[in-house]
Design a protein around this motif. Structure first.
Motif, mmCIF file in Angstrom:
data_model
loop_
_atom_site.group_PDB
_atom_site.id
_atom_site.type_symbol
_atom_site.label_atom_id
_atom_site.label_comp_id
_atom_site.label_asym_id
_atom_site.label_seq_id
_atom_site.Cartn_x
_atom_site.Cartn_y
_atom_site.Cartn_z
ATOM 1 N N GLN A 47 0.708 -1.147 -0.096
ATOM 2 C CA GLN A 47 -0.103 -0.118 0.004
ATOM 3 C C GLN A 47 0.980 1.216 -0.173
ATOM 4 N N VAL A 48 0.472 2.159 -0.809
ATOM 5 C CA VAL A 48 1.281 3.563 -1.004
ATOM 6 C C VAL A 48 0.221 4.918 -0.690
ATOM 7 N N LYS A 49 0.652 5.704 0.032
ATOM 8 C CA LYS A 49 -0.114 6.745 0.287
ATOM 9 C C LYS A 49 0.900 8.073 -0.064
ATOM 10 N N LEU A 50 0.203 9.123 -1.063
ATOM 11 C CA LEU A 50 0.854 10.097 -1.587
ATOM 12 C C LEU A 50 0.108 11.267 -0.961
ATOM 13 N N THR A 51 0.822 12.199 -0.435
ATOM 14 C CA THR A 51 0.164 13.240 0.393
ATOM 15 C C THR A 51 0.702 14.579 -0.184
ATOM 16 N N GLN A 52 0.136 15.532 -0.745
ATOM 17 C CA GLN A 52 0.522 16.994 -1.311
ATOM 18 C C GLN A 52 0.041 17.908 -0.537
ATOM 19 N N GLN A 53 0.946 18.663 0.185
ATOM 20 C CA GLN A 53 0.308 19.362 1.074
ATOM 21 C C GLN A 53 -0.168 20.926 0.171
ATOM 22 N N VAL A 54 -1.189 21.560 0.838
ATOM 23 C CA VAL A 54 -1.479 22.723 -0.048
ATOM 24 C C VAL A 54 -0.644 23.926 0.532
ATOM 25 N N SER A 55 -0.166 23.867 1.641
ATOM 26 C CA SER A 55 0.763 24.842 2.180
ATOM 27 C C SER A 55 1.726 25.323 1.593
ATOM 28 N N GLY A 56 2.033 26.568 1.228
ATOM 29 C CA GLY A 56 3.134 26.907 0.255
ATOM 30 C C GLY A 56 4.276 27.296 1.412
ATOM 31 N N SER A 57 4.274 27.114 2.682
ATOM 32 C CA SER A 57 5.504 27.381 3.522
ATOM 33 C C SER A 57 6.252 26.149 3.774
ATOM 34 N N ALA A 58 5.607 24.944 3.265
ATOM 35 C CA ALA A 58 6.369 23.720 3.687
ATOM 36 C C ALA A 58 7.604 23.328 2.798
ATOM 37 N N ALA A 59 8.566 23.085 3.320
ATOM 38 C CA ALA A 59 9.934 22.848 2.533
ATOM 39 C C ALA A 59 9.854 21.849 1.661
ATOM 40 N N ARG A 60 9.230 20.750 2.509
ATOM 41 C CA ARG A 60 9.294 19.555 1.559
ATOM 42 C C ARG A 60 7.472 19.057 1.732
ATOM 43 N N PRO A 61 6.836 19.546 0.729
ATOM 44 C CA PRO A 61 5.226 19.323 0.656
ATOM 45 C C PRO A 61 4.859 18.183 0.038
ATOM 46 N N ALA A 62 5.663 17.533 -0.360
ATOM 47 C CA ALA A 62 5.225 16.165 -0.889
ATOM 48 C C ALA A 62 5.718 14.907 0.078
ATOM 49 N N ALA A 63 4.743 14.344 0.384
ATOM 50 C CA ALA A 63 5.283 12.863 1.189
ATOM 51 C C ALA A 63 4.638 11.825 0.597
#
Length: 263
Positions: A47-63
């Protein structure tokens, strides 16, 4: 017919959260299958989960996170990066390394030649950042229980790294005391803390070192205060209500999680 799944036969389930770029799910499926290519044991689920944060302040928004069930044993990897495709590439590297280490050590623990350090500083640098919440807004939003089965500290370290966690709570096989193994960010080694005395291996030869700092005895609210005052990612404490070891930790969403023994 053996009934075993090859990597190409594994149904890699990919879930997305947020504005994940087009094609990332197929790319993640391909990379996880590549990581599973050298696994000889049956892969039951992936199982894989991809999470893209919407906050522009995150240094690494893709998890990106993967959890693989290899013949009944879970192996987990969790990374973050500036782009989702970079995160997936890192996920493959980290998952491949963990699968190889679990395969090398085997289900029964460490072999005589398998005592190398598990520390992966490059991978650890790509762990997701925790969301900051003001202390007054934080709540204990998740409760977990660790099982009654006992294990050695060596096996606990293997489980810690296989699951890509910051700590692993367990009951020591020899002493019967609740204990925790964790990564020491300063030395790059694993450390062991326990409610009772444990045998320490000679310096330089063991897989872990033993903390000599007494485990604090406190209530859960007192553990919350200690966690906030110290700034540590978690606190291991002797719960006055149960007389057992518990861990209060910071979750990635900014709230708290509590792990206590199963009743």
């Amino acid at each position: 017919m053996t009934g075993l799944k090859t990597s190409q036969a594994v149904d890699v389930q990919v879930r997305s959260r947020g504005q994940v770029p087009r094609g990332a799910d197929a790319y993640a499926r391909e990379k996880v299958l590549a990581a599973l290519d050298h696994v000889s044991e049956p892969v039951l689920t992936a199982q894989v989960k991809l999470t893209q944060q919407v906050s522009g302040s995150a240094a690494r928004p893709a998890a990106a996170r993967a959890v693989v069930d290899v013949n009944g044993r879970l192996v987990r990897a969790h990374v973050a990066a500036s782009t989702m495709f970079e995160a997936v590439d890192l996920l493959r590297e980290r998952l491949t390394a963990r699968l190889a280490r679990v395969r090398r050590h085997g289900p029964r623990g460490l072999s005589g030649t398998g005592r190398e350090a598990w520390w992966d500083s490059a991978g650890h640098d790509h762990r997701p950042h925790r969301h900051h919440l003001p202390a007054e807004e934080r709540r204990i939003v998740r409760y977990k229980a660790f099982g009654q089965a006992r294990q050695t500290p060596e096996d606990a370290v293997i489980d810690l790294e296989a699951m890509d966690y910051d700590f692993w709570v367990f009951t020591d096989l020899a002493s019967g005391y609740d204990s925790v193994v964790y990564r020491d960010a300063t030395t790059g080694r694993h450390r062991l803390a326990s409610l009772g005395p444990v045998a320490q291996e000679p310096e330089g030869e063991g897989l872990f070192s033993v903390s000599t700092v007494p485990v604090p005895r406190s209530t859960v609210p007192e553990a919350v205060q200690r966690l906030n005052l110290t700034g540590l990612p978690f606190v291991f404490f002797d719960d006055t209500a149960t007389g057992r070891g518990s861990v209060l930790y910071h979750r990635y969403d900014g709230h708290y999680g509590l792990i206590a023994p199963a009743r």
